[in-house]
Structures are given as C-alpha cells and as structure tokens.
Motif scaffolding. Sequence first.
Motif, PDB file in Angstrom:
ATOM      1  N   ILE A 268      -4.743   5.281   7.942  1.00 20.34           N
ATOM      2  CA  ILE A 268      -3.357   5.442   7.508  1.00 20.34           C
ATOM      3  C   ILE A 268      -2.680   4.083   7.469  1.00 20.34           C
ATOM      4  CG2 ILE A 268      -1.119   6.465   8.075  1.00 20.34           C
ATOM      5  CD1 ILE A 268      -2.700   8.724   9.516  1.00 20.34           C
ATOM      6  N   LEU A 269      -2.056   3.788   6.342  1.00 23.09           N
ATOM      7  CA  LEU A 269      -1.331   2.512   6.201  1.00 23.09           C
ATOM      8  C   LEU A 269       0.153   2.781   5.988  1.00 23.09           C
ATOM      9  CD1 LEU A 269      -3.703   0.716   3.631  1.00 23.09           C
ATOM     10  CD2 LEU A 269      -3.786   0.588   6.135  1.00 23.09           C
ATOM     11  N   ARG A 270       0.980   1.955   6.616  1.00 24.64           N
ATOM     12  CA  ARG A 270       2.420   2.058   6.364  1.00 24.64           C
ATOM     13  C   ARG A 270       3.029   0.698   5.982  1.00 24.64           C
ATOM     14  NH1 ARG A 270       2.263   6.543  10.047  1.00 24.64           N
ATOM     15  NH2 ARG A 270       3.158   8.379   9.009  1.00 24.64           N
ATOM     16  N   SER A 271       2.165  -0.286   5.823  1.00 25.60           N
ATOM     17  CA  SER A 271       2.632  -1.601   5.376  1.00 25.60           C
ATOM     18  C   SER A 271       1.434  -2.373   4.845  1.00 25.60           C
ATOM     19  CB  SER A 271       3.283  -2.365   6.543  1.00 25.60           C
ATOM     20  OG  SER A 271       2.319  -2.596   7.557  1.00 25.60           O
ATOM     21  N   GLY A 272       1.743  -3.506   4.242  1.00 27.14           N
ATOM     22  CA  GLY A 272       0.677  -4.371   3.733  1.00 27.14           C
ATOM     23  C   GLY A 272       0.476  -4.200   2.236  1.00 27.14           C
ATOM     24  N   ALA A 273      -0.395  -5.030   1.685  1.00 26.28           N
ATOM     25  CA  ALA A 273      -0.581  -5.078   0.240  1.00 26.28           C
ATOM     26  C   ALA A 273      -1.146  -3.769  -0.325  1.00 26.28           C
ATOM     27  CB  ALA A 273      -1.521  -6.241  -0.108  1.00 26.28           C
ATOM     28  N   GLU A 274      -2.108  -3.172   0.377  1.00 23.13           N
ATOM     29  CA  GLU A 274      -2.669  -1.909  -0.118  1.00 23.13           C
ATOM     30  C   GLU A 274      -1.602  -0.816  -0.154  1.00 23.13           C
ATOM     31  OE1 GLU A 274      -6.071  -2.276   2.866  1.00 23.13           O
ATOM     32  OE2 GLU A 274      -6.910  -0.865   1.414  1.00 23.13           O
ATOM     33  N   PHE A 275      -0.813  -0.743   0.915  1.00 23.53           N
ATOM     34  CA  PHE A 275       0.272   0.238   0.963  1.00 23.53           C
ATOM     35  C   PHE A 275       1.252  -0.003  -0.178  1.00 23.53           C
ATOM     36  CE2 PHE A 275       4.645   1.152   2.231  1.00 23.53           C
ATOM     37  CZ  PHE A 275       4.567   2.499   2.538  1.00 23.53           C
ATOM     38  N   ASP A 276       1.677  -1.232  -0.331  1.00 25.12           N
ATOM     39  CA  ASP A 276       2.672  -1.556  -1.358  1.00 25.12           C
ATOM     40  C   ASP A 276       2.145  -1.234  -2.758  1.00 25.12           C
ATOM     41  OD1 ASP A 276       4.390  -2.441   0.605  1.00 25.12           O
ATOM     42  OD2 ASP A 276       3.887  -4.566   0.343  1.00 25.12           O
ATOM     43  N   ASN A 277       0.873  -1.530  -2.989  1.00 24.61           N
ATOM     44  CA  ASN A 277       0.285  -1.315  -4.306  1.00 24.61           C
ATOM     45  C   ASN A 277       0.282   0.171  -4.677  1.00 24.61           C
ATOM     46  OD1 ASN A 277      -1.171  -2.017  -6.675  1.00 24.61           O
ATOM     47  ND2 ASN A 277      -3.080  -1.403  -5.670  1.00 24.61           N
ATOM     48  N   VAL A 278      -0.148   1.016  -3.747  1.00 28.18           N
ATOM     49  CA  VAL A 278      -0.194   2.457  -4.040  1.00 28.18           C
ATOM     50  C   VAL A 278       1.211   3.030  -4.137  1.00 28.18           C
ATOM     51  CG1 VAL A 278      -0.976   4.707  -3.190  1.00 28.18           C
ATOM     52  CG2 VAL A 278      -2.486   2.714  -3.005  1.00 28.18           C
TER      53      VAL A 278
END
Lengths: 161, 154
Positions: B89-99
């Motif tokens: 689970i991601l709530r920050s970072g480049a992958e989160f922002d991209n999706v």
Amino acid sequence: MVKFTDEMKDALRVPGKGGSLIYMATSSIDGKPNIAAMRFVATHGDDKILISDMFLLKTKMNLKENPECSIAICHPLDAGRDWVFKGKAIDIEYGFPLDFDWYGANAKEILDKWGDWAALEPPKEVPPDIVFPKPAQRGVVVLHVEEIYSIEKGKTGERIQ
Amino acid sequence: MAIVLTERMKGWIELMGCHLCVATPGGVPWVTVSRFARVTNPDQVSFAMEKGEIGVIEDALLKNPWVAFGVSKQGGIRAAFQFKGKGKILRSGAEFDNVKKMATGVATDAVLVVDLTELYCTKPGAEAGQRLDIMPPAEVDAWEKARWTDIPGK
C-alpha cells in the motif's frame, strides 16, 4: 442475524433469470486468498447462498480446511447490487449423510432441488465461445451469511446487515 | 516463469477494474473493488483505491501481503483469469502520484501495487484452475489467442 432483501434475492440468481455473475472468495487456512467467478447461484431461505460445485478446485480445497467465505456481485455491479456476503460455507457433496445440517440447511433438500443444476437452469444466455462443456456436478456449496457489507462507490466497507 | 500480462488481459483489467481478495493470516477472506487499475509493469498491476475500498482490506493486507483478483463487471466468464501476487500500500511517492494522477474520478486515498507471481485460467470446464505462469510468456500469449481474440477497448 441476516435477512436478504427482495433485491438481494433477485440478484442472487443465475444471470439468465435476471440475476448476477458473482465472485466467490475463499482462503487457505494459512491465508492464501482465492477468488473465482461463478454462474450457478441461488438463495435458500433468508440467509443462505447456494453455488454449484461443477468446476471447483482451489475453492473446494480451501473449504475443506477453512469455511470462511465471501461472495460479491461481479456484474451488474453498478446497478444497486453492490454487496459482499460474508459467512461460513461448506460443499455439500453427493455422499454426505442426507440428514447433514449446515446452519439449518438440510443436505437432502439442497441436493434434491439443486443437485442437477445445469438441467434445472441451463446456461442458455452464455455465448457459445465461453459456454462450458458437459457439466459434472459434485455437490452444492452452501454459504451461511453472517454479515453483509457494501462495495458501493463512496460507501465501500459500510456494514449493511 | 516470469509473468507478462497479455494485451488482452491488460485490456480487461484496465477497462473494467477488479474485484480484489485478501485474507487474514488465519484465513478470513475480505473482498473489495477497485474501479481504476493500470498495468504498471508487465507483471505488476496498480489500483487506485478510495478510502473505504482500501479500508476493507488494509488490516489483513498489512499482516499478510497475498492478493488475488479478477476482472470486475463481466456479464459472462470471458476474462477467465485469476491473478495472484503480493501487494503493498502506497500513500506517497512517485508511484502513488503517478497512479493518482491517472485515476480521474477516483478519490484516491491509497494505491495498491500488486507484483504478480501466479496466473490461473478460470474458464469453466477442463481448463478451470490451469496454472498459466508455468508457461513462458510467449506460450501464454499464444494459448490465449487460440481461445479468445477480443481485445477490450479496441
């Protein structure tokens, strides 16, 4: 205690009768999940969902060691059928004692009515390129529903019953 | 074998979204949906999840990373696959922002990234349960093309 609404009963029928394709989710006893789509679905009373055992593999193995099960509407999902039904399931197979009882569901009654499901509700609505070959039904899965929650957009996770 | 999702699988996943299943370490399954999915690597799918959608599965997923999923909104079993892998689970970072940026119409609270390790056929009949990731990707592609030719969204 759960009591299906009329809308839920309408949804939990084969697609050819206006019902739904459903997803059935189970897990191994050590937590490896499994989810598979099913066509043959019906309700029994106000708190049980029936699924045919025709092509079950992992689902069947999981239920042999762990009765925890969830059923969700796959399609039509966004037609007010945004539910997940959660409870305990068993695969009542031919060979079970006919007086076997699963939370009030009797094995003989279930198998007598639903034991030849493809003849009872043939898959007339299924297109030829995806229809299954000759079915070989081995039993009927009975899910005793203990909880219903929503997967409606904006309300997912809210307990309905 | 490495998993490479086919063009057809990608089409179904991205067009329809997915029903996702996780389980507690003791084997209690929880089902949620994600209405936005993107194949972010040949063997990886990322889901934009609203707060309630991730909330259903988060507790279990933090203790047990296994995720199984299938394509949502099928009227018949046409996208006859089950995908399994480990999720984070991601709530920050480049992958989160991209999706999150791609997922217009979704109030993205979290992004669930699933790295696939298993692929199964769920076509009712003799091939139900057939494990496909035992084949090289090119064979999986040929196997699928021999059975279905529809590419969703095309």
